[in-house]
Design a protein around this motif. Structure first.
Motif, PDB file in Angstrom:
ATOM      1  N   THR A   2       0.829  -1.209   0.000  1.00 45.31           N
ATOM      2  CA  THR A   2       0.000   0.000   0.000  1.00 45.31           C
ATOM      3  C   THR A   2       0.862   1.258   0.000  1.00 45.31           C
ATOM      4  O   THR A   2       0.565   2.226  -0.704  1.00 45.31           O
ATOM      5  N   ARG A   3       1.925   1.230   0.786  1.00 40.36           N
ATOM      6  CA  ARG A   3       2.818   2.400   0.823  1.00 40.36           C
ATOM      7  C   ARG A   3       3.438   2.658  -0.550  1.00 40.36           C
ATOM      8  O   ARG A   3       3.488   3.800  -1.021  1.00 40.36           O
ATOM      9  N   LEU A   4       3.889   1.601  -1.218  1.00 40.01           N
ATOM     10  CA  LEU A   4       4.483   1.758  -2.542  1.00 40.01           C
ATOM     11  C   LEU A   4       3.439   2.216  -3.558  1.00 40.01           C
ATOM     12  O   LEU A   4       3.738   3.023  -4.446  1.00 40.01           O
ATOM     13  N   GLY A  50       5.037   0.328 -12.117  1.00 38.71           N
ATOM     14  CA  GLY A  50       5.194   1.456 -11.202  1.00 38.71           C
ATOM     15  C   GLY A  50       6.160   1.189 -10.074  1.00 38.71           C
ATOM     16  O   GLY A  50       6.839   2.099  -9.591  1.00 38.71           O
ATOM     17  N   TRP A  51       6.229  -0.051  -9.621  1.00 36.49           N
ATOM     18  CA  TRP A  51       7.158  -0.425  -8.565  1.00 36.49           C
ATOM     19  C   TRP A  51       7.283  -1.944  -8.531  1.00 36.49           C
ATOM     20  O   TRP A  51       6.561  -2.656  -9.232  1.00 36.49           O
ATOM     21  N   ARG A  52       8.201  -2.428  -7.729  1.00 37.16           N
ATOM     22  CA  ARG A  52       8.418  -3.868  -7.563  1.00 37.16           C
ATOM     23  C   ARG A  52       8.394  -4.191  -6.071  1.00 37.16           C
ATOM     24  O   ARG A  52       9.022  -3.490  -5.273  1.00 37.16           O
ATOM     25  N   LEU A  53       7.676  -5.248  -5.738  1.00 40.09           N
ATOM     26  CA  LEU A  53       7.501  -5.656  -4.344  1.00 40.09           C
ATOM     27  C   LEU A  53       8.298  -6.928  -4.078  1.00 40.09           C
ATOM     28  O   LEU A  53       8.090  -7.948  -4.742  1.00 40.09           O
ATOM     29  N   ASP A  54       9.220  -6.866  -3.127  1.00 38.50           N
ATOM     30  CA  ASP A  54       9.940  -8.054  -2.675  1.00 38.50           C
ATOM     31  C   ASP A  54       9.102  -8.750  -1.614  1.00 38.50           C
ATOM     32  O   ASP A  54       8.761  -8.156  -0.585  1.00 38.50           O
ATOM     33  N   LYS A  58      11.627 -18.334   0.098  1.00 35.71           N
ATOM     34  CA  LYS A  58      12.348 -17.616  -0.948  1.00 35.71           C
ATOM     35  C   LYS A  58      11.731 -16.230  -1.136  1.00 35.71           C
ATOM     36  O   LYS A  58      10.511 -16.072  -1.109  1.00 35.71           O
ATOM     37  N   VAL A  59      12.569 -15.229  -1.324  1.00 37.45           N
ATOM     38  CA  VAL A  59      12.073 -13.883  -1.592  1.00 37.45           C
ATOM     39  C   VAL A  59      11.991 -13.680  -3.103  1.00 37.45           C
ATOM     40  O   VAL A  59      12.987 -13.838  -3.818  1.00 37.45           O
ATOM     41  N   MET A  60      10.789 -13.391  -3.580  1.00 42.87           N
ATOM     42  CA  MET A  60      10.567 -13.121  -5.001  1.00 42.87           C
ATOM     43  C   MET A  60      10.193 -11.653  -5.193  1.00 42.87           C
ATOM     44  O   MET A  60       9.652 -11.009  -4.301  1.00 42.87           O
ATOM     45  N   GLN A  61      10.488 -11.170  -6.390  1.00 37.86           N
ATOM     46  CA  GLN A  61      10.143  -9.789  -6.730  1.00 37.86           C
ATOM     47  C   GLN A  61       8.951  -9.789  -7.687  1.00 37.86           C
ATOM     48  O   GLN A  61       8.985 -10.417  -8.741  1.00 37.86           O
ATOM     49  N   PHE A  62       7.898  -9.067  -7.298  1.00 39.11           N
ATOM     50  CA  PHE A  62       6.676  -9.003  -8.093  1.00 39.11           C
ATOM     51  C   PHE A  62       6.515  -7.588  -8.654  1.00 39.11           C
ATOM     52  O   PHE A  62       6.360  -6.622  -7.891  1.00 39.11           O
ATOM     53  N   PRO A  63       6.538  -7.438  -9.983  1.00 44.48           N
ATOM     54  CA  PRO A  63       6.281  -6.117 -10.575  1.00 44.48           C
ATOM     55  C   PRO A  63       4.804  -5.750 -10.428  1.00 44.48           C
ATOM     56  O   PRO A  63       3.924  -6.606 -10.554  1.00 44.48           O
ATOM     57  N   PHE A  64       4.549  -4.480 -10.175  1.00 46.38           N
ATOM     58  CA  PHE A  64       3.182  -3.970 -10.084  1.00 46.38           C
ATOM     59  C   PHE A  64       2.920  -3.020 -11.245  1.00 46.38           C
ATOM     60  O   PHE A  64       3.697  -2.093 -11.493  1.00 46.38           O
ATOM     61  N   LEU A  65       1.813  -3.280 -11.936  1.00 45.18           N
ATOM     62  CA  LEU A  65       1.420  -2.450 -13.064  1.00 45.18           C
ATOM     63  C   LEU A  65       0.551  -1.282 -12.614  1.00 45.18           C
ATOM     64  O   LEU A  65      -0.269  -1.414 -11.711  1.00 45.18           O
TER      65      LEU A  65
END
Length: 248
Positions: free
Chosen positions: A26-28, A216-220, A231-238
């Protein structure tokens, strides 16, 4: 949304805000949306006025984590969610904070832009046409929506001519995107993220102009419940932007 979604979100409403991943997401989202909202506000503001001027509709507001951040930037925000438990949590925030008095919470599956749960265009005619908005927002909702075409049509018809929609959700970047949710929470998930090119085409097909779909940003985020749990994955947010045509 489907009944499994409502059951889950009602059950999780009381503890929703304590989830650190939801807080970070939410912050991102707000950091990305804030300059867009401020730019639209500047464009819509009456010359010489400093007051917030945007009337906003947020669809799928949850407990209002994003709503309460957006509220000080706008004139009024109608916050809609299908889960009564989520709306109850938002209502508690409204009653305990003086900076959220411009939030109107509504529990409804919104499928009709003329639904009487929406505020009237003219307060002196409460049964008349419903208000149209300067901006429609939605965050982390679209992957739960069975028929996105119908959803987008509804949002389009909730906008004033020339007004904007800004929708955010995680991207479908391939088979690994399913791990955004643990297996125990896949019931009610309609798609594992939003395919970027498909979404851009769908928004244009529905009738939006000036469509832009961008990361717009990527969430780890730590994977839960899968074979590589921990495992830590990175999820792109559109960020999916569009404008209702002036002639619509």
């Amino acid at each position: 949304m489907s009944e499994p979604n409502n059951t889950r979100f009602n059950d999780e409403a009381a503890t929703w805000d304590s989830n650190p991943t939801i807080q970070v997401a939410t912050r991102l989202a707000f950091q990305t949306l804030q300059p867009i909202i401020q730019s639209l506000s500047d464009q819509n503001r009456t010359p010489g006025s400093a007051a917030p001027c945007l009337d906003v509709l947020e669809v799928g507001c949850g407990t209002g984590l994003l709503t309460v951040r957006v509220a000080p930037l706008v004139h009024e925000i109608v916050a809609v969610d299908t889960a009564q438990g989520m709306i109850d949590m938002l209502q508690t925030k409204i009653t305990t904070s003086p900076v959220t008095q411009n939030i109107i919470p509504v529990c409804k599956l919104l499928q009709d832009p003329e639904d009487p749960v929406l505020p009237p265009m003219d307060q002196s005619n409460p049964a008349g046409p419903r208000r149209k908005f300067d901006l429609v927002l939605s965050h982390l909702v679209m992957h739960h929506i069975p028929d996105l075409r119908l959803f987008l049509h509804t949002l389009l018809d909730c906008l004033k001519p020339g007004a904007h929609v800004v929708l955010t959700d995680f991207e479908d970047f391939g088979p690994e995107a399913i791990k955004f949710h643990p297996p125990s929470k896949l019931d009610g998930v309609e798609r594992h993220g939003i395919p970027r090119a498909w979404m851009e085409g769908l928004m244009r097909e529905v009738g939006f102009q000036d469509v832009k779909v961008w990361v717009g940003w990527r969430l780890d985020m730590e994977v839960e419940g899968w074979e590589d749990a921990g495992k830590v994955m990175q999820f792109p947010f559109l960020v999916c932007e569009g404008v209702r045509p002036l002639s619509a």
